[in-house]
Design a protein around this motif. Structure first.
Motif, short mmCIF file in Angstrom:
data_model
loop_
_atom_site.label_atom_id
_atom_site.label_comp_id
_atom_site.label_asym_id
_atom_site.label_seq_id
_atom_site.Cartn_x
_atom_site.Cartn_y
_atom_site.Cartn_z
N LYS A 1 14.97 -4.37 42.21
CA LYS A 1 15.36 -3.24 41.37
C LYS A 1 15.76 -3.81 40.01
N ASP A 2 15.50 -3.06 38.98
CA ASP A 2 15.90 -3.46 37.64
C ASP A 2 15.38 -4.85 37.26
N ARG B 1 15.38 -7.04 48.23
CA ARG B 1 15.09 -5.87 47.41
C ARG B 1 16.12 -5.68 46.29
N GLU C 1 8.19 -1.22 44.87
CA GLU C 1 8.02 0.25 44.85
C GLU C 1 7.23 0.75 43.66
N THR C 2 7.13 -0.06 42.60
CA THR C 2 6.43 0.42 41.40
C THR C 2 5.35 -0.59 40.98
N GLN D 1 6.82 -3.47 39.06
CA GLN D 1 7.39 -4.53 39.91
C GLN D 1 6.28 -5.40 40.49
#
Ligand code: C2E
Ligand code: MG
Ligand code: MG
Ligand code: MG
Length: 284
Positions: free
Chosen positions: A215-216, A211, A247-248, A251
């Protein structure tokens, strides 16, 4: 160290962890209490498994679930693994807990398959101490037989670091399991200390990108370049790639676009109690 911890557990038996020595720190006292409570939790069947779906990236279909342990504590409510597994690992109790997890996950999968989810599989996380057990191979095979599961519906998730203490033995154990059809997944990939030669030596079938890299992942960020490289590496080693912690929507699109095989994360599905899983089959 793990061996001392095992010895300690055996010597002192099940329920005898409430002893105090002069000068014993608060931390040690807390650990003793936790160990004692974990023994009790095993006896009283206070553990349960939550199941987080894994999705085929190109089609969006559920291909299976990762089993994640929870502790239904009589006073403290539902506890997540980070609050008790490190202590269970330190004192060797993870063996008993891990055996329960393996058995329960296989039992549950066999039930779902008998109810029509014949294409579902299950993934179980293995601790370093479990991987260090010579009995591991026989235990896994016996469990599959007990529930009459074909080996290829079971994935064992290990981390790069969990096999590092005895790399040869671990790799040979995993190879024996892989030869029987069990799938091996390298969890939290990119966060451990394994070098690439070692990775090549592990008989894996799957890489799960941690993970932390997910992120980013804005276009042009360093993470984007790293993720693209990991996926390329996995391709050339003939490994499936899983993106965990999606999560998005951005992504999800990013990983699907790069050719990730499997997606997992809160956007698509959170870990669920067993009784909430079967309705997902009917939904589709
Ligand atoms: P893991 O195997 O890497 O599992 C993924 C963790 O990330 C899970 O936390 C999961 O609930 C969480 N997660 C999934 N999707 C998302 C997301 O989109 N966003 C965020 N923020 N988190 C997400 P959980 O269930 O608390 O488990 C933590 C770790 O505990 C696991 O990491 C695994 O290493 C360990 N663990 C869990 N169950 C077992 C078990 O039965 N045996 C062993 N040995 N370890 C276990
Ligand atoms: Mg995992
Ligand atoms: Mg992980
Ligand atoms: Mg993890």
């Amino acid at each position: 160290n793990a061996d001392t911890a095992m010895y300690y557990t055996k010597q002192h038996g099940r329920n005898n962890f409430h002893f105090y020595q002069h000068g014993m720190g608060d931390r040690q006292i807390q650990e003793n209490q936790l160990i004692s409570a974990l023994h009790q939790a095993l006896r009283n069947q206070e553990f349960c498994l939550y199941y987080q779906p894994k999705f085929c990236a190109p089609t969006g279909a559920i291909i299976g679930f990762e089993a994640l342990i929870r502790w239904q504590h009589p006073e403290k409510g539902l506890l997540s693994p980070d609050s008790f597994l490190p202590c269970a690992e330190k004192y060797g109790l993870i063996i008993a807990v891990g055996n329960w997890v393996l058995d329960e996950a296989c039992r549950q999968l066999a039930q779902w398959r008998s109810e029509g989810a014949t294409h579902w599989s299950v993934a179980v996380n293995l601790s370093a101490l479990q991987l260090a057990q010579p009995e591991l191979v026989a235990q896994v095979l016996t469990c599959l037989e007990k529930y009459q599961l074909p080996p290829d519906v079971l994935t064992l998730e290990i981390t790069e670091t969990s096999a590092i203490n005895n790399p040869q033995e671990s790799a040979s154990r995993l190879a024996q399991l892989k030869a029987r059809g069990v799938k091996i997944s390298i969890d939290d990939f990119g966060t451990g200390y394994a070098n690439l030669l070692y990775l090549k030596a592990l008989p894996a079938s799957e890489l799960k990108i941690d993970r932390a890299f997910i992120k980013d992942t804005d276009p042009g960020s360093q993470n984007t370049a790293i993720v693209a490289l990991i996926i390329e590496l996995a391709r050339s080693l003939k490994l499936n790639v899983v993106a965990e912690g999606v999560e998005t929507k951005a992504q999800k699109d990013f990983f699907t676009g790069l050719g990730c095989d499997v997606l997992q994360g809160y956007l698509l599905g959170k870990p669920l109690p067993a009784q909430s899983v079967m309705p997902l089959l009917q939904e589709r």
